[in-house]
Scaffold this motif. Structure first.
Motif, PDB file in Angstrom:
ATOM      1  N   ALA A 333       0.860  -1.180   0.000  1.00 26.20           N
ATOM      2  CA  ALA A 333       0.000   0.000   0.000  1.00 26.20           C
ATOM      3  C   ALA A 333       0.898   1.231   0.000  1.00 26.20           C
ATOM      4  O   ALA A 333       1.965   1.228   0.618  1.00 26.20           O
ATOM      5  N   ARG A 334       0.458   2.261  -0.714  1.00 22.98           N
ATOM      6  CA  ARG A 334       1.276   3.464  -0.856  1.00 22.98           C
ATOM      7  C   ARG A 334       0.408   4.704  -0.710  1.00 22.98           C
ATOM      8  O   ARG A 334      -0.627   4.834  -1.355  1.00 22.98           O
ATOM      9  N   LEU A 335       0.886   5.615   0.123  1.00 23.03           N
ATOM     10  CA  LEU A 335       0.180   6.875   0.292  1.00 23.03           C
ATOM     11  C   LEU A 335       0.009   7.604  -1.035  1.00 23.03           C
ATOM     12  O   LEU A 335      -1.041   8.185  -1.311  1.00 23.03           O
ATOM     13  N   LYS A 336       1.053   7.543  -1.869  1.00 28.12           N
ATOM     14  CA  LYS A 336       1.004   8.280  -3.135  1.00 28.12           C
ATOM     15  C   LYS A 336      -0.083   7.754  -4.067  1.00 28.12           C
ATOM     16  O   LYS A 336      -0.525   8.463  -4.969  1.00 28.12           O
ATOM     17  N   ASP A 337      -0.514   6.505  -3.843  1.00 29.65           N
ATOM     18  CA  ASP A 337      -1.589   5.933  -4.657  1.00 29.65           C
ATOM     19  C   ASP A 337      -2.965   6.217  -4.077  1.00 29.65           C
ATOM     20  O   ASP A 337      -3.976   5.905  -4.716  1.00 29.65           O
ATOM     21  N   GLY A 338      -2.988   6.765  -2.861  1.00 25.59           N
ATOM     22  CA  GLY A 338      -4.261   7.062  -2.223  1.00 25.59           C
ATOM     23  C   GLY A 338      -4.615   6.192  -1.047  1.00 25.59           C
ATOM     24  O   GLY A 338      -5.693   6.355  -0.461  1.00 25.59           O
ATOM     25  N   SER A 339      -3.734   5.250  -0.674  1.00 31.39           N
ATOM     26  CA  SER A 339      -3.983   4.455   0.520  1.00 31.39           C
ATOM     27  C   SER A 339      -3.851   5.330   1.766  1.00 31.39           C
ATOM     28  O   SER A 339      -3.222   6.400   1.742  1.00 31.39           O
ATOM     29  N   GLY A 340      -4.420   4.835   2.856  1.00 30.85           N
ATOM     30  CA  GLY A 340      -4.345   5.593   4.097  1.00 30.85           C
ATOM     31  C   GLY A 340      -2.984   5.562   4.747  1.00 30.85           C
ATOM     32  O   GLY A 340      -2.686   6.359   5.641  1.00 30.85           O
ATOM     33  N   ALA A 341      -2.138   4.613   4.340  1.00 34.01           N
ATOM     34  CA  ALA A 341      -0.786   4.486   4.889  1.00 34.01           C
ATOM     35  C   ALA A 341       0.035   3.661   3.913  1.00 34.01           C
ATOM     36  O   ALA A 341      -0.498   3.051   2.986  1.00 34.01           O
ATOM     37  N   THR A 342       1.349   3.647   4.136  1.00 34.08           N
ATOM     38  CA  THR A 342       2.259   2.850   3.310  1.00 34.08           C
ATOM     39  C   THR A 342       2.689   1.597   4.067  1.00 34.08           C
ATOM     40  O   THR A 342       3.009   1.668   5.251  1.00 34.08           O
ATOM     41  N   HIS A 343       2.657   0.462   3.400  1.00 36.12           N
ATOM     42  CA  HIS A 343       3.269  -0.740   3.954  1.00 36.12           C
ATOM     43  C   HIS A 343       3.858  -1.537   2.799  1.00 36.12           C
ATOM     44  O   HIS A 343       3.603  -1.270   1.625  1.00 36.12           O
ATOM     45  N   PHE A 344       4.660  -2.555   3.137  1.00 36.03           N
ATOM     46  CA  PHE A 344       5.364  -3.350   2.138  1.00 36.03           C
ATOM     47  C   PHE A 344       4.836  -4.773   2.055  1.00 36.03           C
ATOM     48  O   PHE A 344       5.495  -5.656   1.537  1.00 36.03           O
ATOM     49  N   GLY A 345       3.645  -4.973   2.557  1.00 35.20           N
ATOM     50  CA  GLY A 345       3.000  -6.274   2.482  1.00 35.20           C
ATOM     51  C   GLY A 345       2.422  -6.697   3.823  1.00 35.20           C
ATOM     52  O   GLY A 345       3.046  -6.523   4.864  1.00 35.20           O
ATOM     53  N   GLN A 346       1.232  -7.244   3.784  1.00 35.82           N
ATOM     54  CA  GLN A 346       0.563  -7.746   4.983  1.00 35.82           C
ATOM     55  C   GLN A 346      -0.006  -9.133   4.699  1.00 35.82           C
ATOM     56  O   GLN A 346      -0.364  -9.436   3.552  1.00 35.82           O
ATOM     57  N   VAL A 347      -0.099  -9.953   5.741  1.00 32.80           N
ATOM     58  CA  VAL A 347      -0.881 -11.185   5.684  1.00 32.80           C
ATOM     59  C   VAL A 347      -1.940 -11.109   6.772  1.00 32.80           C
ATOM     60  O   VAL A 347      -1.623 -10.900   7.948  1.00 32.80           O
ATOM     61  N   TRP A 348      -3.189 -11.274   6.354  1.00 29.71           N
ATOM     62  CA  TRP A 348      -4.328 -11.221   7.258  1.00 29.71           C
ATOM     63  C   TRP A 348      -4.913 -12.620   7.434  1.00 29.71           C
ATOM     64  O   TRP A 348      -4.887 -13.432   6.512  1.00 29.71           O
ATOM     65  N   LYS A 349      -5.461 -12.853   8.605  1.00 33.35           N
ATOM     66  CA  LYS A 349      -6.110 -14.123   8.925  1.00 33.35           C
ATOM     67  C   LYS A 349      -7.557 -13.837   9.314  1.00 33.35           C
ATOM     68  O   LYS A 349      -7.822 -13.039  10.219  1.00 33.35           O
ATOM     69  N   TYR A 350      -8.484 -14.507   8.638  1.00 35.14           N
ATOM     70  CA  TYR A 350      -9.893 -14.384   9.010  1.00 35.14           C
ATOM     71  C   TYR A 350     -10.410 -15.736   9.487  1.00 35.14           C
ATOM     72  O   TYR A 350     -10.293 -16.744   8.784  1.00 35.14           O
ATOM     73  N   GLU A 351     -10.976 -15.762  10.704  1.00 30.69           N
ATOM     74  CA  GLU A 351     -11.532 -16.972  11.308  1.00 30.69           C
ATOM     75  C   GLU A 351     -13.056 -16.906  11.228  1.00 30.69           C
ATOM     76  O   GLU A 351     -13.688 -16.162  11.989  1.00 30.69           O
ATOM     77  N   PRO A 352     -13.653 -17.648  10.318  1.00 39.15           N
ATOM     78  CA  PRO A 352     -15.112 -17.539  10.139  1.00 39.15           C
ATOM     79  C   PRO A 352     -15.913 -17.885  11.390  1.00 39.15           C
ATOM     80  O   PRO A 352     -16.927 -17.233  11.680  1.00 39.15           O
ATOM     81  N   HIS A 353     -15.471 -18.901  12.126  1.00 39.23           N
ATOM     82  CA  HIS A 353     -16.247 -19.338  13.288  1.00 39.23           C
ATOM     83  C   HIS A 353     -16.233 -18.301  14.401  1.00 39.23           C
ATOM     84  O   HIS A 353     -17.089 -18.327  15.285  1.00 39.23           O
ATOM     85  N   ARG A 354     -15.251 -17.391  14.368  1.00 41.61           N
ATOM     86  CA  ARG A 354     -15.174 -16.335  15.382  1.00 41.61           C
ATOM     87  C   ARG A 354     -15.518 -14.951  14.820  1.00 41.61           C
ATOM     88  O   ARG A 354     -15.558 -13.994  15.573  1.00 41.61           O
ATOM     89  N   ARG A 355     -15.672 -14.872  13.502  1.00 42.61           N
ATOM     90  CA  ARG A 355     -15.867 -13.587  12.832  1.00 42.61           C
ATOM     91  C   ARG A 355     -14.759 -12.611  13.231  1.00 42.61           C
ATOM     92  O   ARG A 355     -14.980 -11.444  13.484  1.00 42.61           O
ATOM     93  N   ARG A 356     -13.551 -13.125  13.228  1.00 46.42           N
ATOM     94  CA  ARG A 356     -12.398 -12.363  13.722  1.00 46.42           C
ATOM     95  C   ARG A 356     -11.359 -12.196  12.620  1.00 46.42           C
ATOM     96  O   ARG A 356     -11.027 -13.160  11.921  1.00 46.42           O
ATOM     97  N   LEU A 357     -10.823 -10.988  12.492  1.00 50.12           N
ATOM     98  CA  LEU A 357      -9.758 -10.676  11.543  1.00 50.12           C
ATOM     99  C   LEU A 357      -8.525 -10.235  12.309  1.00 50.12           C
ATOM    100  O   LEU A 357      -8.617  -9.386  13.205  1.00 50.12           O
ATOM    101  N   THR A 358      -7.368 -10.822  11.952  1.00 50.60           N
ATOM    102  CA  THR A 358      -6.122 -10.512  12.650  1.00 50.60           C
ATOM    103  C   THR A 358      -5.022 -10.240  11.639  1.00 50.60           C
ATOM    104  O   THR A 358      -4.872 -10.971  10.657  1.00 50.60           O
ATOM    105  N   LEU A 359      -4.236  -9.189  11.891  1.00 53.68           N
ATOM    106  CA  LEU A 359      -3.042  -8.932  11.083  1.00 53.68           C
ATOM    107  C   LEU A 359      -1.912  -9.774  11.670  1.00 53.68           C
ATOM    108  O   LEU A 359      -1.446  -9.509  12.784  1.00 53.68           O
ATOM    109  N   VAL A 360      -1.471 -10.794  10.938  1.00 52.02           N
ATOM    110  CA  VAL A 360      -0.514 -11.734  11.516  1.00 52.02           C
ATOM    111  C   VAL A 360       0.927 -11.482  11.090  1.00 52.02           C
ATOM    112  O   VAL A 360       1.860 -11.834  11.812  1.00 52.02           O
ATOM    113  N   VAL A 361       1.144 -10.908   9.916  1.00 56.18           N
ATOM    114  CA  VAL A 361       2.512 -10.680   9.446  1.00 56.18           C
ATOM    115  C   VAL A 361       2.566  -9.368   8.677  1.00 56.18           C
ATOM    116  O   VAL A 361       1.654  -9.036   7.919  1.00 56.18           O
TER     117      VAL A 361
END
Length: 459
Positions: A333-361
């Motif tokens: 994500a890049r601010l210059k492209d219009g994102s809210g912040a810059t990062h170099f990659g994320q991995v997200w985990k979504y657990e359907p049985h808990r309806r929970r989203l976690t940023l893991v990496v």
């Protein structure tokens, strides 16, 4: 340990690149076959050792590994249908009878340019489109027994994913309509492909799964729900979707029967890029019906999801199921492209049985943003529990492994120089996957289109 790409390439004895990951790396290996043991052994010894230059100039591997070229663009398809298409991308491997393996390989072709997928009666969606899939049949020693068109007339087939019933879902990464760029039909769909019998699945768009810039999918094997990523790198950014099939599981027609498409809303988070801390957790994730899955007038990501809005993310790419959760990648994500912040990659985990989203990496740039700590694309779990990252960037291109401790080590390096002496260039890797018995890694070089089978002491 800090290192630049140039330093790593010059140290032929180096097998472990600098750590460029933060967060719970163990999350990435949930549900794998050897989540408790084998991966630890591999990480402890720092990968498989240094990469050795390939005398043939195709693929550099560690000692003890060897490759076989299965297919190259421009060579004749064994079916006689035409030449092997170019732009090899996502790929899946499926068990066949008598120990055989069926590979289904995407070709990310547009209307012009490289070698298109030959049109075949009964397997062609739009004759003006040059993308699609080819299927290879291999014996137990990775000898090619057959190679043919599996679907044709689709566009920009980037990634996709396997289903629990041994078919491949190939995804069009475009939203072009009929009459645009010469196309005769609307594009932006998912198509189901049976590598063993392509005519069984044909060339039917799964329209209920949405029309947008698809990237990858992952299927919850217990419910049959399909999770989908949208690769939009410019505003408006993409969404994370789930498709609830009317017929949840099982073979022919299960997805063609239709269903409901929904988009993820994280309350209070309109843009995932603003979340920077690993371990950040969000309860009560909501799923909002997509107003118009066909995007007849307005792209889905611009549609009205009500006063609470919807959650966007730049460059949603890799997606896979592990344990009881779905994991998905935001490549950058890049601010210059219009994102809210810059990062170099994320991995997200979504657990359907808990309806929970976690940023893991979170990836990079704690050492060098040119390492695999920057812009992860599609990622793959090995049968023994390791994580593989296909590199897509500048300079030399690698397949990297990542240990549970966060160690990064090279598994393969492309040796096909497609540049000039003054400006060397190597094609990206794509479609990394493993044979059902875990003995072979299959991987594509995007340009020049080449499919490799790599064997060795995988663990």
């Amino acid at each position: 340990m800090s290192a630049t790409r140039r330093q790593i390439l010059s140290r032929t004895g180096a097998s472990v690149a600098g750590i460029a990951f933060t967060g719970a790396l163990s999350e990435l290996f949930a549900g794998s076959a050897a989540a408790a043991g084998d991966l630890g052994r591999l990480g402890a010894r720092g990968g498989y050792g240094p990469l050795l230059p390939d005398p043939a100039g195709l693929l550099d591997l560690p000692a003890g590994f060897r490759y076989k070229v299965l297919s190259r663009q421009g060579d004749p398809l064994r079916s006689g249908e035409g030449p092997v298409p170019s732009n090899h991308n996502g790929m899946g491997a499926f068990a066949g009878r008598r120990g055989r393996v069926h590979l289904v390989r995407n070709h990310e072709n547009r209307v012009t340019g490289k070698i298109g997928v030959p049109t075949v009666p009964g397997l062609t969606y739009d004759p003006a489109a040059k993308g699609g899939c080819t299927a290879l049949e291999l014996d137990g020693r990775n000898n090619v027994l057959g190679e043919r068109v599996a679907i044709a007339g689709t566009a920009v087939n980037c990634a996709g994913g396997p289903t629990p019933w041994n078919t491949w879902l190939t995804c069009e990464e475009t939203e072009d309509r009929a009459g645009t760029n010469g196309y005769t039909k609307d594009h932006g769909f998912i198509f189901e492909v049976d590598g063993a019998d392509p005519h069984r699945t044909g060339a039917v768009p799964l329209t209920a799964m949405g029309r947008f810039q698809h990237e990858a999918i992952a299927v919850d094997p217990s419910s049959g729900i399909v999770y989908e990523t949208e690769d939009a790198f410019q505003q408006p950014f993409g969404l994370f979707y789930r498709f609830l099939p009317r017929k949840p599981l099982g073979g022919t027609g299960s997805l063609r029967a239709g269903g409901a498409l929904e988009a993820m809303r994280v309350p209070g988070v309109p843009d995932l890029s603003v979340i920077q801390e690993t371990g950040a957790r969000f309860e009560g994730v909501e799923w909002v019906p997509v107003p118009d899955p066909q995007a007849a007038e307005t792209p889905i990501r611009l549609q009205d999801f009500g006063p609470k809005g919807i959650t966007h993310a730049q460059k949603l790419e890799g997606c896979y199921w592990g344990g009881r959760a779905v994991y998905f990648v935001s490549s950058f994500a890049r601010l210059k492209d219009g994102s809210g912040a810059t990062h170099f990659g994320q991995v997200w985990k979504y657990e359907p049985h808990r309806r929970r989203l976690t940023l893991v990496v979170v990836f990079g740039p704690s050492t060098d943003i040119q390492l695999p700590g920057e812009s992860p694309d599609n990622i793959c779990l090995t049968p023994s529990g390791g994580l593989l990252v296909s590199e897509d960037g500048e300079g030399a291109q690698h397949v990297y492994g990542v240990s549970r401790k966060g160690e990064v080590y090279a598994v393969a390096r492309g040796a096909q120089d497609i540049g000039t002496p003054e400006a060397p260039e190597w094609g990206e890797f794509a479609g990394v996957t493993f044979s059902p018995d875990g003995s072979t890694m299959y991987v594509n070089c995007y340009t020049p289109g080449t499919t490799f089978a790599v064997t060795g002491p995988w663990c």
